[in-house]
Every structure is written in C-alpha cells, then in structure tokens.
Design a protein around this motif. Structure first.
Motif, short mmCIF file in Angstrom:
data_model
loop_
_atom_site.label_atom_id
_atom_site.label_comp_id
_atom_site.label_asym_id
_atom_site.label_seq_id
_atom_site.Cartn_x
_atom_site.Cartn_y
_atom_site.Cartn_z
N ASP A 267 0.81 -1.22 0.00
CA ASP A 267 0.00 0.00 0.00
C ASP A 267 0.84 1.27 0.00
OD1 ASP A 267 -0.16 1.25 3.12
OD2 ASP A 267 0.50 -0.83 2.94
N GLY A 268 2.10 1.19 0.38
CA GLY A 268 2.94 2.38 0.37
C GLY A 268 3.54 2.72 -0.97
N ASP A 269 3.33 1.90 -1.99
CA ASP A 269 3.88 2.17 -3.31
C ASP A 269 3.31 3.47 -3.85
OD1 ASP A 269 4.36 2.14 -6.20
OD2 ASP A 269 4.94 0.05 -5.93
N PRO A 270 4.17 4.40 -4.32
CA PRO A 270 3.65 5.68 -4.85
C PRO A 270 2.69 5.51 -6.02
CG PRO A 270 6.03 5.82 -4.47
CD PRO A 270 5.64 4.39 -4.28
N ARG A 499 8.96 11.00 2.59
CA ARG A 499 8.86 9.56 2.47
C ARG A 499 10.06 8.91 1.78
NH1 ARG A 499 3.57 8.09 3.55
NH2 ARG A 499 2.15 9.86 3.71
N VAL A 500 11.12 9.66 1.59
CA VAL A 500 12.21 9.11 0.79
C VAL A 500 12.81 7.86 1.45
CG1 VAL A 500 13.89 10.71 1.84
CG2 VAL A 500 14.38 9.65 -0.36
N ALA A 501 13.00 7.88 2.77
CA ALA A 501 13.59 6.71 3.43
C ALA A 501 12.65 5.51 3.34
CB ALA A 501 13.89 7.04 4.90
N GLU A 502 11.36 5.73 3.54
CA GLU A 502 10.39 4.64 3.45
C GLU A 502 10.35 4.07 2.04
OE1 GLU A 502 5.54 4.09 3.81
OE2 GLU A 502 6.51 5.84 4.69
#
Length: 651
Positions: A267-270, A499-502
């Motif tokens: 679900d975190g995929d951009p 959100r770059v690290a995630e």
C-alpha cells in the motif's frame, strides 16, 4: 410533489455546489426504465442545458414545493451504480471534501454500447466455486483464514522469496498468499477485491489465480484493457455471482456482491497515490469500505508503510505474525575508495560475488535511474545539482564535455552550490543504460538484460545473465536471482521528500525478495538505521520508529493534512474558517505559481470531519461568488480554491 415517482439524481459535475441530490419528476414514458443506479440525462435550469447524472434513489414525494423538472432520458437501462458503491463514494468524498461524482468517474468506466448489448444478450456462465482451498501461504495456524471468516482487519509481512507454480511459472510468494486468501473468500460464496500497484503485480496474481480457481470467477479491471473489455468486466461485476476482482487503484470501487475480502499489496507504493480529484488513497477507501461491508481487510507488504504502522499501533488493524519465513542474506557495505578494475561503482566484495553467481544463473543489479547520463551533485555537501535557469537536473552528456541541464540544455560550467557555495561536482549515479554498457565490458561472456520503464521485462529464465533494472522494473527470475546488487542507494536518498527513506527501504526490500533462498544481497553506499532494518529484515520496527519521529514533529500520518491553493485573499478566508477547530494549526501560506498561495492545514483525525465540512463550505462559497468584469479587460478569471486532503506531496 405527490402521487408520482420522484427521482433523486446526482449531477455528474465537478462544481462543488452541485454535489447533492436533486429531485426530478419521472415522466410516464420513463417509469419502466428509471431505476436506481442507471445513467440519466436531465435539464439544468442554469443556462437551460442538459446534463448527465446518476439516478441514486426513487421516492414518492419531494420536499420541494414547486413544480419539478422532468428527466430527459435514461441513457442506459443497466443499473451500474450499485448501492454499496454509492455509499462508498459518498463517504470518501465527504472525508476528503470532494465531489461524489468525481469518485464515481473513477469507479465506473465509460459506456460502450456494443459491449453492453452483447452482455445483455449473453448472460454467461460464472463458473464454479472452489472447494476446500489449500491453507494460505504464510498464515500461522490458520490465522488469516480465521480473520477472513470473521471480517478482521489484518496486516502481514509477505514471504520474501519467489515460488514456483504447478504450471512452471515463477511468482512472488506474496501473490500466492493473496490469491489463496481470495480463494478462501470465494469458497464461502463471497467476493474478493485484490488491489495492486501496477500490471507486473497483476500478472503474478492472475497467474496464481488461473491455477487455483475457475478463471470465469476472476475479473480484471485496469487501464491496459480496451475500453470495451473493461466495461464488460465491470458489467460482470454487477451480477449477483461472487467474483475475484483484480486491478489497480480504482478497483477498490468495483461492485462486488457479498464482499468478503479486500486485499491490498504494498500500500505504500507511490503508484497507488490517486492523482485525480479528490485524491483518495485506495488504502483509505478500503478502510471505509471494510467498515461499511463487514468484509475482511488484508494489507500485505515486504515493507510496512508508516500509515499501516499507525493503524496497528492504535489497534485498528491486527498484526499477523507470518509463519515459516526465511530471512534474506543482506550485506550492507559502504562505498570503497579503491574499486576493483572495471567494476565501476561496485565494491570488491559485491563484485566478486557477482562474478561467482553469474556462472550459476541470473544476477540482479538495481540502479536508481534509466538512461546514460550520470546525475551530478555537489562534491562537498552532496546537494543535487540543479540548473540555475530552469531547476532541472544537471548531467554529463553521453559524448562527454561540460555538464548541462537535461531539460533546457543550459551549460553549467560556472555552477556554484546554493547550499555550501562549493564549485566541484561529482557523479552520484549512472543510468541503467550506461551501467549495462559498463558491465558488458567487464563481463564479456555474460548476457546483459536491461529492464526499465521504456524496455520492460517481466521475467527472465534460469540461464546466467546480468539483469540491470531500475527500481520497480525488476523482472522475476526462474528460481530467484543468485545474487542481488542494490546500487545508487546514496543517490536514491537524495530525493527531497518526507517519504524518501520509506520508499527506498521498500524498493530495496522488494528487490531483495526476488533473490533465491540464501542468495547474497549487497546494499551499496548506505548505512545507519535503514541498512540495519534491511539487513535484519525488521522493516516493521523501522516503521514504528519512523512513526514516533513523525508524531513528535506532527507530520503525517501521525496527523492528517490538507493543502489549500488559491489567491491570497481566498487562502486567508479558508484558513480562518478552520482555525476555530480544536487541534488545527496552519503552516504558511507560501507563494506558488500564477499568483496563487498555498497553505498547509494540520489536524487530528478526530477533527477531520469538521475540517472537511468547513473547507467544503468555503469551496462552495468561492465557486458561487459573482465577480463583476473590469471595464476594458473582459471577463475576469473564475475563482480558484483547490483543496487536497492527505496530499502525498506534503510536506
């Protein structure tokens, strides 16, 4: 009005003042076809024009005391807007201060008359339900099966390895987990919605489903289909037969009779961020739909998003501990000053492992970007180098020479860093094409395979090969990759984003999961907490720590945010309207393009409904504001007030 049918209609319009149900009289000629859920056309008194809309419900009388206008026509007799989809659209639109018609535009595809007529003429055979589906892969002691039966909300870490199907095809183990979960819901004669980021994931899911359930029970819905095929699949979904519906982000709104399971992969995929208004993320829509329907919700990923970490922390989603997962062999390594001859930017340990592994099978090399030209950054502070003319990235041309802007071509011979005042540049990453060329010279006997957005490769065989792929474009390898090299980690982390690290941890984890059991995975140029999380395969703990940091700073998802973009006076009125709500604070405004300003509103989740109402009222006020033309200047530009809740680009 009494004694006759009254149609309550939603106008298909982006205007906020029209986002309500309007009463229309149903003429005698349309009484047989005017049913809830059908497309209709009706007059709008403003301008005397005909508009499209949806007949939401029928009533015997209207609260309006005057004469009602009549419906013009019923466009299609097929009731496409089923009650549960309307309830979902209304709820998510209200949550995001948006229009329900905008949500329905995402949910219901364009009409194709020929496909509709053939569908009506041939009902089709829905196929058989599965009997006694196998245990769900990765489910400890039937935990996921029990959760599906009882309508629980669950989060699970996927098994990080590829699996071989009976057909001989290889897929990610996550696809087997989701497909088997859907089969369990279908066996109980309940539908399942499977939402994935892109077509690569969809292909894997469909391969597993083809081997486990009747293909006639599986419906595909995505933008890669022809318009007629997509419309026919949607029509099939409106039937009363339980189905498994597989698709991308808009599939969350598909009609699904007796919904038993909603499952979302990564679900975190951009790619799952919805760019169209009102911009509701499928995960948020799934949470609303699960609560409305009582279906089970399954959120699976290799790297848990911070949003899901918050839901687990507050107890809204149950954390399911997976069973039988082997931890990948991840080796973090810092960039070496002395590199192996011909190895470009690959450390010696990873270089030697690649030399040995490529004799046995495919080796994956993940890079940050496609193309040939190296990206540049300041040698002193590592700030990405930007063009002073247009802000584009600077790169060295393929034929050499001085650095230039990749967008406007402006020379950067006199470049100076705006952060530290440095004047020296360094290459921080090389594109996939250039990497493939370098590896081809270093491995003259190895086959080189390039996979990126322009040249996608879905799968590779077990033969020896070096596969150079950009992040997200890595093919599945038969038996898994014998080694994985994750390059350009430092360059990936340079992107300016909360959100770059995630995102980086997600890209690296997904690539790592493509390796064969026991294969070495080298993370190059990255240390610290991110490297530790990947090496120990404890991404969930990292997400919890990231959530705690964001909570201390009042960053999303610890709080919700909404961006307001408008001329300065309208921004001031909108922010004043929400300041009265407890727990609200406003950042900005700051100037943006075309004389507009942008402000960020932060608020607690409990205040979300009131903030949405206040901003919605302000949007309607601005949209209905009358502006007199200025003499000699023609008509004035209509007012603009754009509101976006949970904006992924903030901050």
């Amino acid at each position: 009005m009494a004694g006759g049918a009254v149609a309550r209609v939603l106008v298909d319009s982006p205007l906020p003042q029209l986002d309500q149900l309007f009463d229309y009289a149903v003429p005698e000629r349309l009484r047989a076809t005017a049913r809830p859920g059908v497309r209709v056309r009706m007059p709008l008194r403003t301008g005397g024009r005909i508009a499209d809309g949806w007949l939401v419900e029928l009533a015997e009388s209207s609260e309006y005391g005057g004469a009602l206008s009549e419906l013009e026509e019923v466009v299609s007799e097929v009731p496409l807007l089923v009650p549960e989809v309307w309830a979902l659209a209304r709820a998510v639109a209200d949550r995001a201060a948006g229009n329900a018609s905008d949500v329905l535009r995402l949910a219901i595809p364009s009409r194709y008359v020929r496909a509709e007529r053939s569908w009506l003429a041939a009902p089709g055979d829905p196929g058989t339900l599965p009997e006694s589906p196998p245990p769900i892969h990765g489910s400890a002691s039937g935990r996921v099966e029990a959760g599906i039966a009882h309508g629980e909300r669950m989060a699970i870490a996927a098994d990080p390895r590829p699996l071989r199907l009976p057909s001989g095809e290889w897929v990610g183990a996550w696809a087997v987990t989701l497909a088997q979960a859907a089969a369990h819901a279908l066996a109980a004669d309940r539908s399942a919605l499977l939402v994935v980021p892109d077509y690569r994931d969809q292909e894997q899911l469909e391969a597993v489903l083809a081997a486990s359930v009747d293909p006639r029970r599986v419906l595909r819905t995505d933008a890669r289909q022809s318009g007629g095929d997509r419309y026919r699949a949607f029509l099939d979904a409106t039937r009363d037969d339980a189905r498994i519906i597989v698709g991308n982000r808009s599939a969350i709104y598909a009609p699904a009779p007796r919904l038993g399971l909603i499952a979302i992969w990564d679900d975190g995929d951009p790619l799952l961020n919805e760019p169209l208004a009102p911009g509701v993320h499928p995960r948020d829509a799934a949470l609303v739909r699960q609560e409305q329907s009582g279906a089970a919700l399954l959120l699976a990923a290799h790297t848990r998003s911070v949003e899901v970490a918050r839901l687990v922390e507050i107890g809204w989603v149950h954390d399911v501990v997976p069973a039988g997962h082997a931890k990948p062999k991840v080796i973090p390594t810092e960039q070496q000053a002395a590199l192996e001859p011909g190895s470009a930017r690959i450390p010696s340990a990873a270089w030697r492992q690649a030399q040995e592994a490529v004799r046995e099978g495919p080796v994956l090399v993940q890079v940050a970007r496609p193309g040939n030209a190296p990206a540049l950054a300041c040698d002193r502070c590592r700030e990405p180098a930007r063009c002073v003319a247009c802000g584009g990235a600077l790169a060295i041309p393929r034929d050499g020479g001085e650095p230039r802007c990749v967008l406007c071509g402006t020379s950067a011979a006199a470049w100076r860093c705006p952060v530290c005042d440095g004047t020296k540049l360094r290459a921080v990453t090389v594109g996939a094409s250039r990497t493939a060329e370098e590896l081809g010279r270093a491995f003259p006997k190895a086959r080189i395979i390039l996979s990126d957005g322009e040249r996608p490769v879905l799968a590779v065989g077990p033969q020896p090969a070096l596969v150079v792929a950009t992040r997200g474009a890595e093919p599945i390898a038969d038996g898994g990759y014998r080694a994985v090299l994750l390059l350009d980690g430092e360059r990936m982390l340079l992107r300016e984003s909360l959100r770059v690290a995630e995102d980086c941890l997600r890209w690296w984890s997904n690539a790592t999961a493509l390796g064969a059991p026991g294969a070495a995975v080298f993370l190059v140029g990255v240390g610290g907490a991110l490297a530790t999380a990947l090496a120990t395969w404890k991404q969930g703990e990292w997400a919890r720590g990231e959530l705690a940091t964001r909570r201390a700073l009042r960053f999303p998802p610890a709080v919700r945010v909404a961006s307001i973009t408008s001329p300065p006076a309208a921004v001031a009125r909108a922010t004043d309207a929400v300041r009265v709500v407890d727990g609200v604070d406003v950042l900005g405004p700051a100037a943006v393009d075309d004389g507009l300003e942008r402000a960020i509103v932060r608020f607690d989740y409990a205040a979300g409904a009131r903030v949405a109402r206040e901003l919605r009222a302000e949007m309607i006020r601005v949209a209905t504001e009358r502006r007199r033309p200025v003499a000699g200047r023609g008509p004035r530009r209509p007012p603009v007030l754009r509101v976006r809740f949970d904006d992924p680009e903030v901050p």
